[in-house]
Design a protein around this motif. Structure first.
Motif, mmCIF file in Angstrom:
data_model
loop_
_atom_site.group_PDB
_atom_site.id
_atom_site.type_symbol
_atom_site.label_atom_id
_atom_site.label_comp_id
_atom_site.label_asym_id
_atom_site.label_seq_id
_atom_site.Cartn_x
_atom_site.Cartn_y
_atom_site.Cartn_z
ATOM 1 N N ALA A 1 6.205 -26.364 -12.362
ATOM 2 C CA ALA A 1 6.155 -27.374 -13.255
ATOM 3 C C ALA A 1 5.101 -28.490 -13.052
ATOM 4 N N TRP A 2 5.166 -28.774 -11.806
ATOM 5 C CA TRP A 2 4.208 -29.882 -11.212
ATOM 6 C C TRP A 2 2.694 -29.233 -11.549
ATOM 7 N N VAL B 1 3.868 -37.440 -15.955
ATOM 8 C CA VAL B 1 2.507 -36.955 -16.217
ATOM 9 C C VAL B 1 2.510 -36.566 -17.572
ATOM 10 N N ARG B 2 3.394 -35.580 -17.666
ATOM 11 C CA ARG B 2 3.416 -34.811 -18.936
ATOM 12 C C ARG B 2 3.300 -36.159 -20.332
ATOM 13 N N GLU B 3 4.293 -37.200 -20.173
ATOM 14 C CA GLU B 3 4.432 -38.016 -20.957
ATOM 15 C C GLU B 3 3.044 -38.818 -21.137
ATOM 16 N N SER C 1 -1.541 -30.860 -18.478
ATOM 17 C CA SER C 1 -1.249 -31.547 -19.602
ATOM 18 C C SER C 1 -2.312 -32.786 -20.116
ATOM 19 N N VAL D 1 6.826 -35.350 -12.481
ATOM 20 C CA VAL D 1 6.404 -34.163 -13.685
ATOM 21 C C VAL D 1 6.417 -35.077 -15.061
ATOM 22 N N GLN D 2 7.730 -35.519 -15.483
ATOM 23 C CA GLN D 2 7.864 -36.139 -16.786
ATOM 24 C C GLN D 2 6.910 -37.207 -17.069
ATOM 25 N N GLU E 1 1.668 -27.298 -13.740
ATOM 26 C CA GLU E 1 1.549 -27.391 -14.988
ATOM 27 C C GLU E 1 1.403 -28.778 -15.730
ATOM 28 N N SER E 2 2.204 -29.643 -15.285
ATOM 29 C CA SER E 2 1.840 -31.056 -15.706
ATOM 30 C C SER E 2 0.558 -31.582 -15.458
#
Length: 300
Positions: free
Chosen positions: A82-83, A253-255, A89, A250-251, A85-86
């Motif tokens: 997940a990290w 970076v995605r945001e 993004s 992770v959240q 992948e972020s």
């Protein structure tokens, strides 16, 4: 990065060298193993790596590195990607890393199409500078496990890449890195001043351009801000602070990727500072994980 049993997939820098020393002992090379450990105890990591490679020559060194950095993707806990992948993004098709492993390729939006560029200047670097790369690409600045002769690991290797008396095979790579730093904005992850030779290049670019490069950004934990701030000023970096590693980061970076009103410059890049690094940074700012992105997800 963890496997299905919940164990870290990649070693820390110190763990890597301790394993190399143990491998030397297994080969009955006691004096060489002791020399590696003595350098390690003094914090001379690159010198220890040089001694380890000198002792584990040929196929033994090759097999050792493959065992450390080339896991089977089937053994990986996919949730721990997940990290990585972020990072994708944030909107760039090109990511720069000092890691040797294939984690960023596995985590890319289109893994089968993801290109991997070795240390030498990628054939498409002019397209990357112009923002015309259509496929995701990972530039392994310090080499990649798929091409063992490209890996920058020992003091001798670092001198070949970063020395002022550059060899032809690496001089173009260093010139390309300087071009990227001058003309693009970087987002640094796992940033702890772990790789002094790379930071020297950033300082040189900032000095040559009289501070007009970037802006560049460094994602750092709030607890590290005070001790990192003096160097940040030198490097012309802007800090992006966060409170927790793991899923909260992770959240975040995605945001940021979802909320941007325009795309980041096409070479917003991740320089993962978990790669082998000189001892000054490693001693002062804590251990790093060599490979994957565990320096970020496991710290704190």
């Amino acid at each position: 990065m963890k496997n299905r049993a919940g164990q870290p997939v990649f070693p820390t820098w110190r763990e890597l060298l301790e394993r190399a020393a143990q491998r030397l002992l297994d080969d009955h090379k006691v004096e060489q193993a002791q020399a590696v450990r003595a350098r390690l105890d003094r914090g001379e990591y690159l010198a220890a790596a040089q001694l380890a490679r000198d002792g584990l020559r040929g196929r033994r060194w090759r097999d050792f590195l493959l065992h450390q950095f080339d896991p089977d993707i089937a053994d990986i806990d996919r949730s721990t990607l997940a990290w990585a992948e972020s990072i994708w993004s944030l909107g760039s098709n090109v990511v720069v890393t000092t890691n040797y492993d294939r984690v960023l390729e596995w985590a890319s939006p289109h893994p089968p199409a993801c290109e991997h560029w070795p240390t030498r200047v990628p054939a498409d670097y002019l397209a990357a500078l112009a923002g015309r790369t259509e496929k995701p690409a990972v530039w392994h600045l310090h080499g990649m496990i798929q091409q063992l002769d490209s890996i920058i690991l020992t003091s001798e290797d670092y001198d070949r890449l970063y020395s002022s008396s550059l060899q032809k095979r690496f001089s173009a790579a260093l010139a390309t890195l300087r071009s990227f730093l001058t003309r693009k904005s970087f987002a640094f992850f796992g940033f702890g001043f772990m790789d002094e030779r790379l930071l020297e290049e950033l300082l040189a670019v900032v000095d040559d351009c009289r501070g007009s490069t970037g802006p560049h950004y460094a994602f750092v934990h709030r607890d590290e801000c005070e001790r990192l701030s003096p160097r940040v000023g030198e490097l012309n970096l802007e800090l992006v602070t966060f409170d927790e590693f793991g899923p909260p980061l992770v959240q975040l970076v995605r945001e940021l990727g979802e909320a941007r009103t325009r795309r980041f410059p096409r070479l917003t890049s991740s320089l993962n500072m978990q790669a082998p690094s000189p001892p000054a940074g490693a001693g002062e700012f804590g251990p790093s994980r060599v490979g994957g992105n565990e320096c970020v997800t496991e710290r704190g």
